[in-house]
Design a protein around this motif. Structure first.
Motif, PDB file in Angstrom:
ATOM      1  N   THR A   1       0.851  -1.175   0.000  1.00  0.00           N
ATOM      2  CA  THR A   1       0.000   0.000   0.000  1.00  0.00           C
ATOM      3  C   THR A   1       0.890   1.229   0.000  1.00  0.00           C
ATOM      4  N   LYS A   2       0.793   2.073  -0.988  1.00  0.00           N
ATOM      5  CA  LYS A   2       1.680   3.227  -1.094  1.00  0.00           C
ATOM      6  C   LYS A   2       1.298   4.319  -0.110  1.00  0.00           C
ATOM      7  N   ASP A   3       2.304   4.846   0.520  1.00  0.00           N
ATOM      8  CA  ASP A   3       2.132   6.015   1.370  1.00  0.00           C
ATOM      9  C   ASP A   3       2.443   7.235   0.511  1.00  0.00           C
ATOM     10  N   THR A   4       1.434   7.981   0.166  1.00  0.00           N
ATOM     11  CA  THR A   4       1.627   9.098  -0.762  1.00  0.00           C
ATOM     12  C   THR A   4       2.400  10.245  -0.140  1.00  0.00           C
ATOM     13  N   ILE A   5       2.451  10.310   1.194  1.00  0.00           N
ATOM     14  CA  ILE A   5       3.162  11.399   1.851  1.00  0.00           C
ATOM     15  C   ILE A   5       4.671  11.148   1.837  1.00  0.00           C
ATOM     16  N   LYS A   6       5.081   9.922   2.217  1.00  0.00           N
ATOM     17  CA  LYS A   6       6.498   9.619   2.339  1.00  0.00           C
ATOM     18  C   LYS A   6       7.019   8.800   1.155  1.00  0.00           C
ATOM     19  N   ASN A   7       6.152   8.465   0.247  1.00  0.00           N
ATOM     20  CA  ASN A   7       6.528   7.662  -0.915  1.00  0.00           C
ATOM     21  C   ASN A   7       7.168   6.344  -0.487  1.00  0.00           C
ATOM     22  N   ALA A   8       6.663   5.791   0.619  1.00  0.00           N
ATOM     23  CA  ALA A   8       7.130   4.509   1.118  1.00  0.00           C
ATOM     24  C   ALA A   8       5.995   3.498   0.991  1.00  0.00           C
ATOM     25  N   THR A   9       6.242   2.280   1.431  1.00  0.00           N
ATOM     26  CA  THR A   9       5.214   1.263   1.300  1.00  0.00           C
ATOM     27  C   THR A   9       5.029   0.476   2.585  1.00  0.00           C
ATOM     28  N   VAL A  10       3.805   0.051   2.822  1.00  0.00           N
ATOM     29  CA  VAL A  10       3.518  -0.946   3.838  1.00  0.00           C
ATOM     30  C   VAL A  10       3.523  -2.283   3.127  1.00  0.00           C
ATOM     31  N   GLN A  11       4.275  -3.229   3.654  1.00  0.00           N
ATOM     32  CA  GLN A  11       4.395  -4.534   3.019  1.00  0.00           C
ATOM     33  C   GLN A  11       3.637  -5.586   3.817  1.00  0.00           C
ATOM     34  N   ILE A  12       2.835  -6.369   3.114  1.00  0.00           N
ATOM     35  CA  ILE A  12       2.108  -7.482   3.713  1.00  0.00           C
ATOM     36  C   ILE A  12       2.561  -8.756   3.019  1.00  0.00           C
ATOM     37  N   ALA A  13       3.003  -9.734   3.799  1.00  0.00           N
ATOM     38  CA  ALA A  13       3.482 -10.980   3.219  1.00  0.00           C
ATOM     39  C   ALA A  13       2.920 -12.169   3.982  1.00  0.00           C
ATOM     40  N   ALA A  14       2.504 -13.192   3.246  1.00  0.00           N
ATOM     41  CA  ALA A  14       2.038 -14.435   3.856  1.00  0.00           C
ATOM     42  C   ALA A  14       3.236 -15.249   4.326  1.00  0.00           C
ATOM     43  N   ILE A  15       3.141 -15.801   5.530  1.00  0.00           N
ATOM     44  CA  ILE A  15       4.183 -16.651   6.090  1.00  0.00           C
ATOM     45  C   ILE A  15       3.611 -18.061   6.205  1.00  0.00           C
ATOM     46  N   GLY A  16       4.014 -18.936   5.305  1.00  0.00           N
ATOM     47  CA  GLY A  16       3.437 -20.276   5.286  1.00  0.00           C
ATOM     48  C   GLY A  16       1.948 -20.206   5.025  1.00  0.00           C
ATOM     49  N   ASP A  17       1.201 -21.051   5.723  1.00  0.00           N
ATOM     50  CA  ASP A  17      -0.248 -21.072   5.532  1.00  0.00           C
ATOM     51  C   ASP A  17      -0.987 -20.683   6.804  1.00  0.00           C
ATOM     52  N   SER A  18      -0.316 -19.929   7.702  1.00  0.00           N
ATOM     53  CA  SER A  18      -0.988 -19.605   8.960  1.00  0.00           C
ATOM     54  C   SER A  18      -0.783 -18.186   9.452  1.00  0.00           C
ATOM     55  N   ALA A  19       0.104 -17.412   8.803  1.00  0.00           N
ATOM     56  CA  ALA A  19       0.425 -16.100   9.377  1.00  0.00           C
ATOM     57  C   ALA A  19       0.731 -15.077   8.294  1.00  0.00           C
TER      58      ALA A  19
END
Length: 320
Positions: A31-49
């Motif tokens: 998800t782009k942060d338009t203010i800081k031009n950074a990103t929030v990263q979401i990643a699946a860890i295996g099949d539970s987290a």
């Protein structure tokens, strides 16, 4: 899908407000942060987290085990107590309050069993199974505010029954012992076995953990609070949880706005807070929002009751 975060005391009529599909759809999202031009990263860890990360902040969310916040880390250092310390009491849980309505143990559907993934893009949104005893259904939405790098958890409690019932949100976070826990002092007298172990100064109640002083039985503190925050300092980390400030006496019967529990085996403590006790009609929901802020503090800072410099740092974190 964008999530609308509601003020904690608002009660929303109808069913849960998330309308997206109840399946896990992607492995990674940004998800782009338009203010800081950074990103929030979401990643699946295996099949539970999932991991939810921004900069040096990372949250680990276990949707196969009660949708709990398993870890919350700054630069790789986790502030929460994990599964290896206690197989049942780890990370952060959400329970309905008061406890007298359900006894013990907590509902497996709400606390331990797998949650359905409603969304994993932009935020991680999870939905519990229905608790067969009280008929509650929980939704937990995890997101990161990129303006202050805080983790926001929006809890929704749905009364999925045909009758009205009263309830409050109750969040329990487990942390390692040996630190300093503190919060703005409330107006009511403190209760519980831990009450004599606290100190009130500078308008704040401080609990300095010392293993030798922890009594047997159920060592708890139940108290009124002010300002809507609760802090935990240990080593070079300061965790500050902010939430709605509940008016004195408006929390659930026999409970407290602020609660602490020190496990008698000295393996972990629980830092807890509760929301306003309200009545939900059949099909109504309430939301309870908690913001986690984790910052570094100087190692040489003395973690003792009444440390004005630590309090100054904490209040600056609260205001961000």
């Amino acid at each position: 899908m964008k999530i609308k975060y509601l003020f904690p005391s608002v009660i929303i009529f109808g069913t849960v407000f998330f309308s997206c599909t109840e399946t896990k759809t992607v492995e990674n999202a940004e998800t782009k942060d338009t203010i800081k031009n950074a990103t929030v990263q979401i990643a699946a860890i295996g099949d539970s987290a999932y991991t939810l990360a921004f900069g040096d902040i990372q949250a680990l969310i276990d949707y196969k085990n009660g949708g709990r916040l398993e870890a919350f880390s700054l630069s790789g250092t986790n502030i929460l107590s994990g599964k290896t310390v206690n197989a049942g009491n780890w990370g952060t849980s959400m329970w309905p309050s008061p406890q007298r309505a359900w006894g013990w143990p907590p509902s497996q559907q709400l606390d331990n069993l797998a949650y359905t993934v409603l969304q994993d893009s932009g935020a991680v949104v999870l939905k519990s199974q229905k608790d067969p005893k009280q008929g509650f259904v929980f939704t937990k939405a995890y997101s990161i505010d990129t303006k202050d790098t805080s983790l926001i958890i929006t809890y929704t409690i749905l009364n999925d029954t045909t009758v009205a019932q009263k309830v409050a949100g109750w969040e329990i976070s487990r942390v390692a012992p040996g630190g300093l826990t503190f919060y703005p002092s409330g107006d009511e007298a403190k209760r519980g076995q831990l009450a004599p172990l606290t100190k009130d100064t500078l308008g704040v109640t401080w609990f300095e953990y010392k293993a030798a002083t922890i009594p047997s039985g159920v060592p708890k503190l139940l108290a009124d609070g002010k300002e809507g925050w609760l802090a935990q300092a240990k080593g070079a980390l300061l965790l500050v949880k902010t939430f709605e400030d509940v008016a004195t006496g408006k929390y659930a019967p026999e409970e407290g706005e602020i609660e602490l529990y020190a496990n008698p085996d000295h393996s972990y403590i629980e830092i807890e807070q509760q929301g306003t006790y309200v009545q939900l009609k059949a099909g109504e929901t309430l939301t309870y929002v908690v913001r986690y802020k984790l910052v570094k503090i100087p190692l040489e800072l003395a973690l003792i009751a009444g440390n004005s410099e630590l309090l100054k740092i904490t209040r600056s974190v609260v205001k961000r």
